[in-house]
Design an enzyme around this catalytic site. Sequence first.
Site, PDB file in Angstrom:
ATOM      1  N   LEU A 168      24.605  13.883 -51.827  1.00  0.00           N
ATOM      2  CA  LEU A 168      23.597  15.659 -51.731  1.00  0.00           C
ATOM      3  C   LEU A 168      23.331  15.305 -50.521  1.00  0.00           C
ATOM      4  O   LEU A 168      22.299  16.417 -49.845  1.00  0.00           O
ATOM      5  CB  LEU A 168      22.578  16.232 -52.511  1.00  0.00           C
ATOM      6  CG  LEU A 168      22.524  15.054 -53.848  1.00  0.00           C
ATOM      7  CD1 LEU A 168      21.880  16.135 -55.121  1.00  0.00           C
ATOM      8  CD2 LEU A 168      23.292  17.017 -53.953  1.00  0.00           C
TER       9      LEU A 168
ATOM     10  N   LYS B  60      42.685   9.711 -42.187  1.00  0.00           N
ATOM     11  CA  LYS B  60      43.411  10.879 -43.501  1.00  0.00           C
ATOM     12  C   LYS B  60      44.449  11.111 -42.607  1.00  0.00           C
ATOM     13  O   LYS B  60      45.720  11.350 -43.320  1.00  0.00           O
ATOM     14  CB  LYS B  60      42.536  12.082 -42.323  1.00  0.00           C
ATOM     15  CG  LYS B  60      41.367  12.162 -42.570  1.00  0.00           C
ATOM     16  CD  LYS B  60      41.489  13.279 -41.113  1.00  0.00           C
ATOM     17  CE  LYS B  60      39.290  13.536 -41.771  1.00  0.00           C
ATOM     18  NZ  LYS B  60      38.764  14.288 -40.327  1.00  0.00           N
TER      19      LYS B  60
ATOM     20  N   GLY C  12      26.256  18.468 -32.482  1.00  0.00           N
ATOM     21  CA  GLY C  12      26.296  18.117 -33.667  1.00  0.00           C
ATOM     22  C   GLY C  12      27.840  18.082 -33.733  1.00  0.00           C
ATOM     23  O   GLY C  12      27.915  17.956 -35.027  1.00  0.00           O
TER      24      GLY C  12
END
EC number: 1.1.1.3
Lengths: 441, 441
Positions: B12, B207, B189
């Site tokens: 979460l 990826k 960030g």
Amino acid sequence: MQHALRLGVAGLGTVGASLVRLVQRHGNELAVRSGRAVVIQAVSARSRGRDRGVDLSAMRWEDDPVALARAEDIDVFVELMGGAEGSALASVNAALDAGKHVVTANKALLAAHGGALARKAEAMGVSLNFEAAAAGGIPIIKTLREALAGNTISRVYGILNGTCNYILTRMEREGLSFDACLAEAQRLGYAEADPTFDIDGHDTAHKLALMTAIAFGSEIDAEAIYVEGIRSITSADIEAADELGYRIKLLGVATRSDSGIEQRVHPTMVPKSSPIARIDGVTNAVAVEADFVGRLVLQGPGAGGDATASAVMSDIADLARGDLIGTFGRPATALAPYRRATMPRHEGGYYIRLSVYDRPGAFAAIAGRMAEQGISLESIVQRRRAPRSDAPEHPVPLEPQPVVLVTYDTAEAQVKAALANVTADGHIAEQPQVIRIEPLA
Amino acid sequence: MQHALRLGVAGLGTVGASLVRLVQRHGNELAVRSGRAVVIQAVSARSRGRDRGVDLSAMRWEDDPVALARAEDIDVFVELMGGAEGSALASVNAALDAGKHVVTANKALLAAHGGALARKAEAMGVSLNFEAAAAGGIPIIKTLREALAGNTISRVYGILNGTCNYILTRMEREGLSFDACLAEAQRLGYAEADPTFDIDGHDTAHKLALMTAIAFGSEIDAEAIYVEGIRSITSADIEAADELGYRIKLLGVATRSDSGIEQRVHPTMVPKSSPIARIDGVTNAVAVEADFVGRLVLQGPGAGGDATASAVMSDIADLARGDLIGTFGRPATALAPYRRATMPRHEGGYYIRLSVYDRPGAFAAIAGRMAEQGISLESIVQRRRAPRSDAPEHPVPLEPQPVVLVTYDTAEAQVKAALANVTADGHIAEQPQVIRIEPLA
């Protein structure tokens, strides 16, 4: 392994011939991917004898597309004939009535009859798929219908017609007139002999109507689209756009707000820094703005036999895998009625080019007419034409002078009212040119 | 209507909290679209008490993600914890063993164990989906796996790491050093406190490995990727690229040829005119080249909670509709063994920046070393540093001078051999900087 998925292909033009080649070249791979072979069982086209550069010998020939659509031995009817009525409509209806899945690249058909056909497909428990009908090889239908299922979409817009984008790109790069670029596009096969459908925006409108229905979950309504083409764009507009930091693109734009849906197709000033401004030539691009994903931009070939066949095959591969999805991404019966925005208004500024008689007070009168309607001007560019060399030193120009106004955000009705008054005042020599500015990040 | 599709969400963090919000906000709409409601039945995370800004009161809490993965009352296990081993691997295995579908955003897990997990999912008759694991909100997995099913793909490449692209964009726009831009990215960030994983190219490689497996139908092999990050890029390189008509991007590139597959991640010179060159800041973009569609480019947010949750929801919506597709677009047992290109070679030119002692004959010696290896030079840029004002009029520079060479297409082995000789000759003051030029339309 299940029995092969058997296609009946009606229409063997550029796209049909490419599809035949695609299935012949990649059939084995498709069988591996989906666990089910895909074969073209039968074909139909107007002229049987014509050489299309593909081997049709293994396929049954049907003269009548409606008979093909109903044939016992096909599972999927692939409609590549085109046209909103006639054979296309009759055969697609026949296929659905006979319980066949339908895959079509026919935007005109769907723009006119998409809702009724989707309801019929649903009642028969079959799929009606149309990835190839909007933006050619770009997987925008799958993206809107499946990939963005978890989003509320607020705006979809894009360059959906390669002919128009080719012409606008050439005008910009070469400084040529609209007519010269159209002729060039026709010579290269990018524009039809009768280019009306493309350059007047109708092709873009059909594609937009399909995307709108999926993006907003509403009944398709191509009639509700405001449509304006690119015939009126001049080199003067292209140059002024460049100076002001914009490029001119023919956009299809659909937005949803609390008041309803707005769909429009028109030449648009887009900021040079936006991704859509950088799409050149015949390439298409679609942008989607949605609450969770933010913004996606997809670009690729909007036309051409091979790229369109790729999109047709995407729909067929979904069927081979057994993925049956509602035509517009949800049950046809769950589409909301089309609710037109009550206050349809373009959200943004306007570019206005006037041809002004250079008389004392003319400009003050024009500015006054704008102010009366509460329109604020962001910029005013008046570039006096160079006087002729044989003219007196401080000439009173005989020719009207171009004046470009850029407004801050205002409503279309205000702009129209102000320009009606300006025209009535007799200060301008031609119909004003008005191009919407789309606020794009 | 079928019973609701019940999710168990493990993890979460930003993405997990966004997914909870998405399901709460759009749950009704999802039920309309797919005919099946989607509910979050239970959640698991490390700290139960933490305020995540979402209402979890209707969901059961499980301390142990493995117990959640096996719970009787969930249909889909959504793994958003991250990490290639540990809880993520244990719980995904447990979910598959228990016959639950799995949706994950975990590229590291799949890069390491994707083949084995896909085989297990297939054996159990469930799906393992991972749209969110590559390029965030961009629907590249769905595009490669479904939309391009009718194509043979030859090359996939893209900007897959927002941190690196942000840093390179800032370096270019502001003329700042790598270190300054990294610090700025950390402050905002966009970069982790330990940025290694991003800036050294490993995130891009994970990826790329996923996209390669789907695009080429081969077993995943992240180990086979050549990986080079962006730490060595200097302002001098950015400036030289600009002068030469390029921009520097960290690309992941996978190509297939007759000799096999090549996967590489490295700083790349891309022509300014290519769509990929225009992707700025944290935005990601992926281009696919294939035989029928030509080229598609998809751009959008590569990270962020909401955009990633959008991609997770795309996978969940497919499951709600009952569309079960092989993890890599085909049965796991039908994936070909990874076949590394026998002659791995970058197809294109090279940018080489040398710091050359300005001594008579130095340049001739360097040019000779290039010629020995059959390397042709497309351009040579030597810009002598401005002499100090107190220097004599025709100074012999004491400082080494930067020299930039651009080669025509050549093989990497030749470049390496030539530069080893140049280094051994003692004419250069630093390790040569070498950046591959990718030929892009």
